[in-house]
Design an enzyme around this catalytic site. Structure first.
Site, PDB file in Angstrom:
ATOM      1  N   HIS A  42       0.844  -1.208   0.000  1.00  0.00           N
ATOM      2  CA  HIS A  42       0.000   0.000   0.000  1.00  0.00           C
ATOM      3  C   HIS A  42       0.875   1.252   0.000  1.00  0.00           C
ATOM      4  O   HIS A  42       0.643   2.188  -0.749  1.00  0.00           O
ATOM      5  CB  HIS A  42      -0.892   0.057   1.250  1.00  0.00           C
ATOM      6  CG  HIS A  42      -1.938  -1.008   1.357  1.00  0.00           C
ATOM      7  ND1 HIS A  42      -2.030  -1.835   2.450  1.00  0.00           N
ATOM      8  CD2 HIS A  42      -2.957  -1.365   0.539  1.00  0.00           C
ATOM      9  CE1 HIS A  42      -3.061  -2.653   2.303  1.00  0.00           C
ATOM     10  NE2 HIS A  42      -3.641  -2.401   1.154  1.00  0.00           N
ATOM     11  N   SER A  46      -2.786  -7.803   3.077  1.00  0.00           N
ATOM     12  CA  SER A  46      -3.053  -7.586   4.510  1.00  0.00           C
ATOM     13  C   SER A  46      -3.420  -8.902   5.191  1.00  0.00           C
ATOM     14  O   SER A  46      -2.987  -9.170   6.314  1.00  0.00           O
ATOM     15  CB  SER A  46      -4.193  -6.579   4.695  1.00  0.00           C
ATOM     16  OG  SER A  46      -3.838  -5.332   4.161  1.00  0.00           O
ATOM     17  N   LYS A  52     -15.441  -6.970   4.062  1.00  0.00           N
ATOM     18  CA  LYS A  52     -14.411  -7.875   4.585  1.00  0.00           C
ATOM     19  C   LYS A  52     -14.435  -8.056   6.100  1.00  0.00           C
ATOM     20  O   LYS A  52     -13.661  -8.844   6.616  1.00  0.00           O
ATOM     21  CB  LYS A  52     -13.035  -7.319   4.207  1.00  0.00           C
ATOM     22  CG  LYS A  52     -12.731  -7.441   2.731  1.00  0.00           C
ATOM     23  CD  LYS A  52     -11.302  -7.028   2.473  1.00  0.00           C
ATOM     24  CE  LYS A  52     -10.864  -7.367   1.062  1.00  0.00           C
ATOM     25  NZ  LYS A  52      -9.499  -6.904   0.792  1.00  0.00           N
ATOM     26  N   ARG A  96      -1.703  -6.146  -8.141  1.00  0.00           N
ATOM     27  CA  ARG A  96      -0.538  -6.977  -7.833  1.00  0.00           C
ATOM     28  C   ARG A  96      -0.333  -8.053  -8.881  1.00  0.00           C
ATOM     29  O   ARG A  96       0.771  -8.316  -9.310  1.00  0.00           O
ATOM     30  CB  ARG A  96      -0.736  -7.674  -6.474  1.00  0.00           C
ATOM     31  CG  ARG A  96      -0.558  -6.760  -5.312  1.00  0.00           C
ATOM     32  CD  ARG A  96      -1.159  -7.353  -4.067  1.00  0.00           C
ATOM     33  NE  ARG A  96      -2.614  -7.400  -4.157  1.00  0.00           N
ATOM     34  CZ  ARG A  96      -3.414  -7.675  -3.168  1.00  0.00           C
ATOM     35  NH1 ARG A  96      -2.914  -7.978  -2.008  1.00  0.00           N
ATOM     36  NH2 ARG A  96      -4.721  -7.665  -3.326  1.00  0.00           N
TER      37      ARG A  96
HETATM   38  P1  ADP Z   1      -9.937  -3.596  -0.428  1.00  0.00           P
HETATM   39  O1  ADP Z   1     -10.743  -4.243   0.649  1.00  0.00           O
HETATM   40  O2  ADP Z   1     -10.598  -2.388  -1.001  1.00  0.00           O
HETATM   41  O3  ADP Z   1      -9.436  -4.547  -1.493  1.00  0.00           O
HETATM   42  P2  ADP Z   1      -7.179  -3.480   0.508  1.00  0.00           P
HETATM   43  O4  ADP Z   1      -6.653  -2.694   1.657  1.00  0.00           O
HETATM   44  O5  ADP Z   1      -7.027  -4.952   0.543  1.00  0.00           O
HETATM   45  O6  ADP Z   1      -8.688  -3.029   0.375  1.00  0.00           O
HETATM   46  O7  ADP Z   1      -6.505  -2.965  -0.844  1.00  0.00           O
HETATM   47  C1  ADP Z   1      -6.667  -1.636  -1.294  1.00  0.00           C
HETATM   48  C2  ADP Z   1      -6.061  -1.529  -2.680  1.00  0.00           C
HETATM   49  O8  ADP Z   1      -4.657  -1.712  -2.593  1.00  0.00           O
HETATM   50  C3  ADP Z   1      -6.548  -2.559  -3.704  1.00  0.00           C
HETATM   51  O9  ADP Z   1      -6.604  -1.953  -4.983  1.00  0.00           O
HETATM   52  C4  ADP Z   1      -5.496  -3.624  -3.661  1.00  0.00           C
HETATM   53  O10 ADP Z   1      -5.418  -4.323  -4.899  1.00  0.00           O
HETATM   54  C5  ADP Z   1      -4.261  -2.773  -3.440  1.00  0.00           C
HETATM   55  N1  ADP Z   1      -3.187  -3.508  -2.797  1.00  0.00           N
HETATM   56  C6  ADP Z   1      -3.234  -4.311  -1.714  1.00  0.00           C
HETATM   57  N2  ADP Z   1      -2.042  -4.843  -1.420  1.00  0.00           N
HETATM   58  C7  ADP Z   1      -1.185  -4.355  -2.356  1.00  0.00           C
HETATM   59  C8  ADP Z   1       0.203  -4.559  -2.638  1.00  0.00           C
HETATM   60  N3  ADP Z   1       0.971  -5.383  -1.911  1.00  0.00           N
HETATM   61  N4  ADP Z   1       0.719  -3.893  -3.691  1.00  0.00           N
HETATM   62  C9  ADP Z   1      -0.049  -3.096  -4.451  1.00  0.00           C
HETATM   63  N5  ADP Z   1      -1.359  -2.874  -4.264  1.00  0.00           N
HETATM   64  C10 ADP Z   1      -1.926  -3.503  -3.236  1.00  0.00           C
END
Ligand code: ADP
Length: 158
Positions: free
Chosen positions: A17, A128, A41, A90
């Site tokens: 992130h 996460s 989630k 990703r």
């Molecule tokens: P959500 O519940 O909206 O998917 P997340 O916190 O899991 O929330 O992810 C938010 C955004 O960040 C999403 O677009 C996800 O694909 C992206 N994301 C999550 N982890 C990574 C990572 N390691 N590298 C790049 N983007 C990521």
């Protein structure tokens, strides 16, 4: 003035992130990291804790704000003067859901563009949920999260 909103659950915020926000902070005048109060989630941490950690992690980046949100994303974007929704990609596995989400948001708000960024290679496998699982089982998460996040995970799972 180009403002992008980066929505997510951030449960917790990871280096992946952070990498996306850092790249976006170079491209846009302002990046609003929008932490979803209660995404489908069912987050492990409450929104206040997720916001506080993201603020600590991103404190050095210029033009970056972290705020909680609980309404429809496009409404939140409009209220904050953002014309861009930022998401991270990703792997191919992210594509289908992200494509659907972008399509829905475009249908609801044609003036708002979704922009995708990819992280540095070493962050492509970080999520996460995996970070939580590793922390819960006592593994070392130093390479995946900021030290403040590591501390919070240790406090939760020890
Ligand atoms: P959500 O519940 O909206 O998917 P997340 O916190 O899991 O929330 O992810 C938010 C955004 O960040 C999403 O677009 C996800 O694909 C992206 N994301 C999550 N982890 C990574 C990572 N390691 N590298 C790049 N983007 C990521």
């Amino acid at each position: 003035m180009k403002t992008a909103v980066y929505p997510g659950t951030f449960d917790p915020i990871t280096c992946g992130h952070g990498d996306i926000v850092r790249r976006a902070s170079i491209l846009f005048d302002k990046v609003i990291v929008a932490v979803a109060e209660n995404a489908g989630k069912q987050p492990v941490s409450d929104v206040e804790e997720r916001v506080a950690l993201a603020r600590k992690v991103l404190a050095d980046l210029p033009g970056v704000e972290v705020v909680p949100f609980g309404n429809l994303l496009i409404e939140f974007a409009k209220q904050n003067g953002a014309s861009i929704i930022l998401r991270g990609l990703r792997a191919v596995s992210d594509f289908e859901y992200e494509f659907q989400l972008a399509g829905m948001n475009r249908r609801l708000a044609p003036d708002i563009e979704t922009v995708f960024l990819t992280p540095a290679e070493q962050y492509t496998y970080i999520s996460s949920s995996l970070v939580r699982e590793v922390a819960r089982l006592g593994g070392d998460v130093s390479d995946f999260v900021h030290p403040e996040v590591k501390k919070a995970l240790q406090a939760r799972y020890n």
